[in-house]
Scaffold this active site. Structure first.
Site, short mmCIF file in Angstrom:
data_model
loop_
_atom_site.label_atom_id
_atom_site.label_comp_id
_atom_site.label_asym_id
_atom_site.label_seq_id
_atom_site.Cartn_x
_atom_site.Cartn_y
_atom_site.Cartn_z
CE LYS A 175 -1.64 3.05 1.97
NZ LYS A 175 -1.37 4.44 1.51
CB CYS A 283 13.47 9.07 7.57
SG CYS A 283 14.47 7.79 6.81
P1 NAD Z 1 2.55 9.43 6.66
O1 NAD Z 1 2.65 8.90 8.05
O2 NAD Z 1 1.62 10.57 6.40
O3 NAD Z 1 2.08 8.25 5.66
C1 NAD Z 1 2.70 6.99 5.67
C2 NAD Z 1 1.69 5.95 5.17
O4 NAD Z 1 0.59 5.91 6.08
C3 NAD Z 1 1.11 6.27 3.80
O5 NAD Z 1 1.03 5.09 3.04
C4 NAD Z 1 -0.26 6.84 4.11
O6 NAD Z 1 -1.21 6.60 3.11
C5 NAD Z 1 -0.64 6.12 5.38
N1 NAD Z 1 -1.52 6.93 6.23
C6 NAD Z 1 -1.67 8.28 6.21
N2 NAD Z 1 -2.55 8.67 7.14
C7 NAD Z 1 -2.96 7.55 7.78
C8 NAD Z 1 -3.85 7.31 8.87
N3 NAD Z 1 -4.50 8.30 9.48
N4 NAD Z 1 -4.02 6.04 9.27
C9 NAD Z 1 -3.37 5.04 8.68
N5 NAD Z 1 -2.50 5.21 7.64
C10 NAD Z 1 -2.30 6.45 7.20
O7 NAD Z 1 4.04 9.75 6.21
P2 NAD Z 1 4.52 10.51 4.91
O8 NAD Z 1 4.19 11.96 5.04
O9 NAD Z 1 4.08 9.78 3.69
O10 NAD Z 1 6.11 10.31 5.03
C11 NAD Z 1 6.94 11.12 5.80
C12 NAD Z 1 7.17 10.53 7.17
O11 NAD Z 1 7.75 9.23 7.05
C13 NAD Z 1 8.17 11.34 7.99
O12 NAD Z 1 7.71 11.39 9.31
C14 NAD Z 1 9.46 10.55 7.88
O13 NAD Z 1 10.37 10.73 8.93
C15 NAD Z 1 8.92 9.15 7.88
N6 NAD Z 1 9.89 8.22 7.31
C16 NAD Z 1 10.55 7.44 8.19
C17 NAD Z 1 11.52 6.56 7.71
C18 NAD Z 1 12.27 5.69 8.67
O14 NAD Z 1 13.03 4.85 8.21
N7 NAD Z 1 12.11 5.81 9.97
C19 NAD Z 1 11.78 6.49 6.35
C20 NAD Z 1 11.06 7.30 5.48
C21 NAD Z 1 10.11 8.18 5.99
#
Ligand code: NAD
Length: 497
Positions: A175, A283
């Site tokens: 997803k 990240c």
């Molecule tokens: P996000 O949390 O908004 O989304 C991540 C995933 O969750 C997406 O597939 C999205 O569709 C889904 N999602 C969104 N809202 C949701 C909800 N309410 N309930 C369930 N699922 C939901 O993150 P983003 O903005 O796409 O990505 C950026 C974030 O990811 C930053 O916080 C970054 O630090 C983090 N990140 C972390 C790593 C790591 O290795 N720790 C790597 C890459 C990105």
């Protein structure tokens, strides 16, 4: 004219499902919606899981030799055609083409790691553990595994997981982020071309509805999530409550500690590259430089000079840094500059004044440097996830380490110094999962595992490497005896010899 619709990929073909909900997909450098992605309903997701579950029955029994041959083919095709994938990433995410190619290369390294998986899948064998009794261990796949990925690495983050999962004999529901969904569709087509049987790799697009459906479906054995911390925590808790194995990687606020003996030129280059690469939407980006007295002023000047050479613009042109992913995100990141001003910090370089080489409607915010950021400010405490680099000054090494260790996140950090003893002490004392010594973005290689501490990772397993392989397999231990007549007779105790 209506925009093209991106549907799901299930069972080796396009899958429309019943949903009539859509999200816009933007070209961030032009600031226009170019596609619509269909957002799955619960029953769409359940239909995909059913197909993946059926595919598991046969894929899990395909010989390792055949599974690895398909992985090798996938790797070769990816190597040949990664330019196409990079163009898709730039079009929907906005990062410059060279950076898009960079993320694919890091993902490809996990595919290469997974090609050697038969070595890790080997079990142990003890002959005659008891008289004429042999004991051996074996690994088996979990079943259908769910992968939920963020917008910032539409190719690399899914590739942290699916090569290992597929090599181990699982089937996958990916997803991806609804903000840049096309990379996963290209990858699905590549798997088909590589000869992966239909139903082993499936892509279902969506938002919270499909994430919840994955978390609830009893035929989904595990969840690998990467995204922001609040959602990572929610996914971890809900998945675990539903009996699933979960690894949920969350947000970050990465500090770079600079000691007065560090090479200023190297530090400034590193801070600029790690702070503004991919417009800070990484990240592992450095978002706080912690300068130990008396290096602060010199360092700020050096960083400011270097960052003024960054060319911001459309990632398809010859630029260093692209736009942010959406207007909403751009505006949120820019709002931290207002907060910084209110909280008494000094804005040394203001990204709101950027003159990009790109369309005026693009989601632009230039490299921003903020000095004297109070640690009580939201600018310091929250993950901004944009091209905003904060400078915090401390008097001593100890104060710097205490500051970093007091943070909520523990994803990545770095120390810059020429003092080996100080660096060694830092590596031991710092409460962060991935540490760089004179290296600003310490992303480990595929054969190590990737993951942070504290609010940056929920669950016990990190991505790829040996931990990734263990996450996607179950271990079994078999105690076996082939009977001969001498084994007769009752004995209710444990065998002792
Ligand atoms: P996000 O949390 O908004 O989304 C991540 C995933 O969750 C997406 O597939 C999205 O569709 C889904 N999602 C969104 N809202 C949701 C909800 N309410 N309930 C369930 N699922 C939901 O993150 P983003 O903005 O796409 O990505 C950026 C974030 O990811 C930053 O916080 C970054 O630090 C983090 N990140 C972390 C790593 C790591 O290795 N720790 C790597 C890459 C990105």
């Amino acid at each position: 004219m209506t925009n093209p619709i991106i549907n799901h990929h299930v069972g080796g073909q396009e899958f429309v499902g019943e949903s009539e909900r859509f999200a816009d997909v933007f070209d961030p450098a032009r600031g226009v919606a170019t596609k619509s992605v269909r957002l799955a309903t619960t029953s769409d997701l359940d239909a995909a899981v059913k197909i993946a579950h059926a595919a598991f029955a046969s894929w899990s029994r395909v010989s390792m030799t055949k599974r690895v041959a398909i992985l090798f083919k996938f790797r070769e095709l990816l190597e040949e055609r990664k330019g196409e994938l990079a163009a898709i990433i730039t079009e929907e995410h906005g990062k410059v083409l060279s950076d898009a190619l960079g993320e694919i290369t890091r993902g490809q390294e996990v595919v290469e790691f997974a090609c050697g998986l038969p070595h890790l899948l080997k079990g142990d064998y003890s002959l005659n553990a008891s008289t004429d009794v042999d004991v051996y261990s074996l690994t088996q796949p979990l079943g259908v595994v769910g992968i939920i990925s963020p917008f910032n690495f539409p190719a690399m983050v899914p590739m942290w997981f699916f090569p290992v999962a597929i090599a181990a004999g699982n089937t996958v529901i990916l997803k991806p982020s609804e903000k840049d969904p096309s990379a996963s569709m290209w990858i699905a087509d590549l798997w088909k071309e590589a000869g992966l049987p239909d139903g082993v790799f499936n892509v279902v697009h969506g938002d919270k509805v499909s994430v919840d459906a994955l978390l609830e479906n009893p035929d989904v054995a595990s969840i690998s999530f990467v995204g922001s911390t609040p959602i990572a925590q929610y996914v971890y808790e809900t998945g675990a409550k539903n009996g699933k194995r979960v690894q949920a990687l969350g947000g970050a606020k990465n500090h770079m500690l600079v000691l007065p003996d560090a090479d200023i030129d190297l530090v400034a280059d590193s801070a600029v590259n790690a702070g503004f690469g991919s417009a800070g939407e990484r990240c592992m980006a450095i978002s706080v430089v912690v300068a130990v007295d008396p290096i602060g002023d010199t360092l700020v000047e050096a960083i400011h000079t270097k960052m003024s050479a960054i060319k911001v613009g459309d990632g398809r042109r010859s630029c260093d840094m692209g736009p942010l992913v959406t207007k909403v995100h751009r505006d949120k990141v820019a709002s931290y500059l207002d907060i910084a001003e209110r909280d008494g910090a000094t804005i040394v370089a203001d990204g709101r004044r950027v003159q990009p080489d790109g369309d005026a409607d693009g989601f632009w915010l230039g490299p921003t440097l903020i000095d004297h950021v109070p640690t009580t400010s939201k600018v310091y405490q929250e993950e901004i996830f944009g091209p905003v680099l904060s400078i915090v000054r401390v008097k001593t090494y100890e104060e710097g380490v205490a500051l970093i260790n007091s943070g909520a996140f523990g994803n990545g950090t770095a120390i810059f110094t020429n003092d080996g003893g100080a660096a060694r002490k830092f590596v031991v004392d710092i409460e962060v999962g991935m540490v760089g010594v004179n290296v600003p973005i310490p992303v480990p290689m595929a054969y190590f595992s990737f993951g942070g501490w504290k609010q940056s990772l929920f669950g016990d397993s990190r991505a790829h490497g040996a931990e990734g392989f263990r996450f996607f397999t179950k271990q079994k231990v078999v105690t076996s005896r082939w009977l001969d007549p001498s084994h007769g007779g009752l004995n209710l105790g444990f065998p002792q010899n």
